[in-house]
Enzyme design. Structure first.
Site: not given
Ligand SMILES: NC(=O)c1ccc[n+]([C@@H]2O[C@H](COP(=O)([O-])OP(=O)(O)OC[C@H]3O[C@@H](n4cnc5c(N)ncnc54)[C@H](O)[C@@H]3O)[C@@H](O)[C@H]2O)c1
Length: 314
Positions: A67, A110, A157-158, A213-215, A219, A285
């Site tokens: 990917k 996924r 969401d903001v 989100g923090a991937d 972050k 994640s």
């Protein structure tokens, strides 16, 4: 079929339902835990401050995958997606290319699947409320997966308009506010990781959060001190301990390998999951290439049934 099927985003969604995605991703985590599917480290190609590129290879199920995908968090302000790229799926017996897929659609399926699978696996079995924080491409996918698994979900969401839009499209509720969403029994966070959502002592006993989100570097969606206080699961120690939420806690010396359990080990029956009803749990994640492989194989299985699937002649 002559030619190599090209699954655009809508073709991926048509080929693989969120329910099928959860089962495929579960199988991928188990096979990886048993050493049957392998995954060389993800390579980050930084183009900061704008974003980064990632090259993610995997091998399993008789196939190899690569990917090539982006994360450019500021893109939506220019009307461009945060995540874009391609997935290449090849036959591992002769190297022949078997399919090309839209990376954003594969990633969303996924990611939603892993978030909900983790919540189902280590969240409390009697959890009642679920919420998704961040209603972008991957937050939408997480909400869609919760709904497909028969669970009501609230989204926040903001950007209120975005939350309302996704809620109307999927038929779910907009959370009353940030605190309402973060108080759900099962929370999935899928924000760009610019703001910490869970400060120290925020997670209440028994609560679960899948932190998606923090991937990447810099972050965070949870305070490092909070990770040291709760029970931590991750997708892959090597990858997660070098990036995002867990990376900060490991760098600060607050969390070590012994304190963290990989989700695949729990699913394969090799490690214990939640230990009590009161335990607060998180799943950190960073996103694994084996998850992408699971979705690509599930799509390829259905190639003959998808109408108007473009075929590439190389
Ligand atoms: N772990 C994984 O497997 C995985 C997979 C894909 C994407 N990601 C990461 O997830 C994040 C989101 O990706 P996306 O493609 O959905 O992005 P996106 O830009 O489509 O959506 C992000 C959403 O978060 C909202 N948001 C921003 N700050 C917020 C806050 N403090 N509270 C609530 N909402 C907030 C934005 O308004 C936007 O709607 C990125 O950091 C991306 O790198 C992780």
């Amino acid at each position: 079929m002559t030619g190599i099927p090209l699954f655009t985003g809508p073709h991926v969604e048509l080929a693989v339902s969120p329910d099928r995605a959860v089962e495929a991703v579960r199988d991928a985590f188990v096979r990886h835990a048993r050493g049957e599917w392998t995954m060389p480290s993800k390579v980050y190609v930084p183009a900061y401050p704008q974003g980064d590129f990632r090259a993610m290879p995997a091998l399993g199920g008789g196939h190899a995958l690569l990917k090539w995908v982006t994360s450019f968090p500021g893109n939506p302000e220019q009307g461009l997606p945060t995540v874009t790229g391609l997935v290449l799926l090849s036959d591992a017996t002769n190297g022949m290319l078997r399919a090309v897929l839209d990376a954003a659609a594969v990633t969303a399926l996924r990611t939603g699947a892993a978030a909900v699978l983790a919540a189902e696996t280590v969240g409390r079995p009697d959890a009642e409320t679920a919420a998704v924080v961040g209603a972008g491409v991957n937050g939408r996918a997480a909400a869609r997966t919760f709904l497909a698994r028969g669970r009501e979900v609230a989204i926040w969401d903001v950007n209120e308009q975005r939350a309302r839009h996704v809620a109307a499209e999927l038929g779910c509720r907009v959370a009353a506010g940030r605190e309402d969403a973060l108080a759900a029994d099962l929370v999935v966070t899928v924000t760009p990781g610019r703001d910490v959502l869970f400060e120290e002592d925020d997670l209440r006993p028994g609560q679960h959060a899948s932190l998606m989100g923090a991937d990447g570097p810099g972050k965070a969606e949870i305070a490092a001190g909070e990770l040291a206080r709760v029970r931590v699961f991750c997708d892959d120690w090597e990858q997660a301990s070098h990036n995002g939420d867990l990376g900060h806690a490991v760098d600060a010396g607050l969390v070590d390998r012994e304190a963290v359990t990989e989700l695949g080990a729990v699913l394969a029956g090799e490690a214990a999951g939640r230990s009590s009803a009161e335990e607060a749990t998180v799943f950190d994640s960073t996103g694994l290439a084996i998850q992408d492989l699971a979705i690509a194989l599930a799509a390829l299985e259905r190639a003959d049934e998808i109408p108007d699937l473009p075929l590439l002649q190389l």
